[in-house]
Design an enzyme around this catalytic site. Structure first.
Site, PDB file in Angstrom:
ATOM      1  N   ASP A  35       0.877  -1.176   0.000  1.00 27.05           N
ATOM      2  CA  ASP A  35       0.000   0.000   0.000  1.00 27.05           C
ATOM      3  C   ASP A  35       0.908   1.218   0.000  1.00 27.05           C
ATOM      4  O   ASP A  35       1.438   1.611   1.029  1.00 27.05           O
ATOM      5  CB  ASP A  35      -0.900  -0.033   1.239  1.00 27.05           C
ATOM      6  N   LYS A  43       3.122   0.979   3.269  1.00 23.19           N
ATOM      7  CA  LYS A  43       2.850  -0.113   4.206  1.00 23.19           C
ATOM      8  C   LYS A  43       2.842  -1.427   3.429  1.00 23.19           C
ATOM      9  O   LYS A  43       2.375  -1.474   2.291  1.00 23.19           O
ATOM     10  CB  LYS A  43       1.508   0.117   4.912  1.00 23.19           C
ATOM     11  N   ASP A  56      -6.698   3.760  -2.975  1.00 24.07           N
ATOM     12  CA  ASP A  56      -6.589   3.511  -1.537  1.00 24.07           C
ATOM     13  C   ASP A  56      -7.934   3.713  -0.849  1.00 24.07           C
ATOM     14  O   ASP A  56      -8.347   2.907  -0.004  1.00 24.07           O
ATOM     15  CB  ASP A  56      -5.514   4.401  -0.904  1.00 24.07           C
TER      16      ASP A  56
END
Length: 230
Positions: A7, A14, A88
């Protein structure tokens, strides 16, 4: 075989590989002792080509990139052009929908602060985008004279007794008000409440100040990758 999930946000990347999770400055990718069988990626940066080459060189596999689509996992995208919705945000609402038994509100507290809404029928209503806590403080520090925000990020609602703490408390109250108003607006529109999810680097900090019950889920986007790219 284990997939590496990434991510990549504006500030932090992350990642999750098996039972391990971590974070790096964007656009770095993790160094692993074992090569992954797959690499699934959600990135908000305009770096897909370069990132794809990095992943191929580093891990020896072709990167799989998630994208926002009109419908996924029971959630219908509220944007007329789904490609305009950040992947996201999209993966976050899809993952939260799968963790809940009803309508949801997803708040991401990172570089930007975003709020997205999904009603009881799985319809994504769209959302709000504002500056995150660090961005609020950074802009105030750069655009005003003799204002130096504290370098540490804390949840403080008491009046400041010097300029630095006054900036910290004032910006934190601004973020709280943004979120509280957005959540109340959902109830006004629908006549019922929604389960509120918090994610992002400042999620725990924000949770301390909110008046409503919240559910902190630090890896919503990574969870959404598993749904988008099973």
């Amino acid at each position: 075989m284990t997939a590496l999930d990434i991510d990549m946000g504006n500030s932090r990347t992350k990642w999750r590989f098996g039972g391990s999770v971590g974070a790096l400055p964007s656009p770095e990718v993790p160094a692993l002792n074992v090569e992954p069988s797959r690499v699934r990626v959600a990135t908000v940066l305009r770096n897909r080509d370069a990132l794809g080459r990095t992943i191929a060189d580093r891990y020896g596999v072709v990167a799989e990139f998630a994208a926002t689509v009109p419908e996924l996992g029971g959630v219908r995208c509220g944007y007329p052009d789904p490609a305009r919705l950040g992947v996201d945000r999209w993966l976050g609402v899809v993952a939260a929908w799968h963790k809940s038994a009803g309508p949801i509100i997803v708040i991401s507290a990172g570089t930007a602060a975003t709020v997205d809404f999904v009603d009881a029928n799985g319809r994504h209503e769209g959302g709000h985008i504002g500056p995150g806590l660090r961005l609020l403080r950074d802009v105030l520090g750069r655009k005003t004279a003799d204002v130096r925000p504290e370098t540490s990020v804390e949840s403080c609602t008491a009046p400041g007794t010097d300029t630095e703490t006054a900036v910290s408390s004032g910006t934190f109250l601004m973020l709280l008000a943004f979120v509280e108003t957005a959540v109340k607006g959902f109830a006004v529109r629908h006549g019922y409440n929604a389960e509120v999810f918090l994610t992002g680097g400042d999620a725990d900090l924000l949770a301390d100040g909110l008046s409503m019950p919240v559910r902190c889920e630090p890896h919503l986007v990574l969870d959404g990758l598993e749904i988008a790219l099973p």
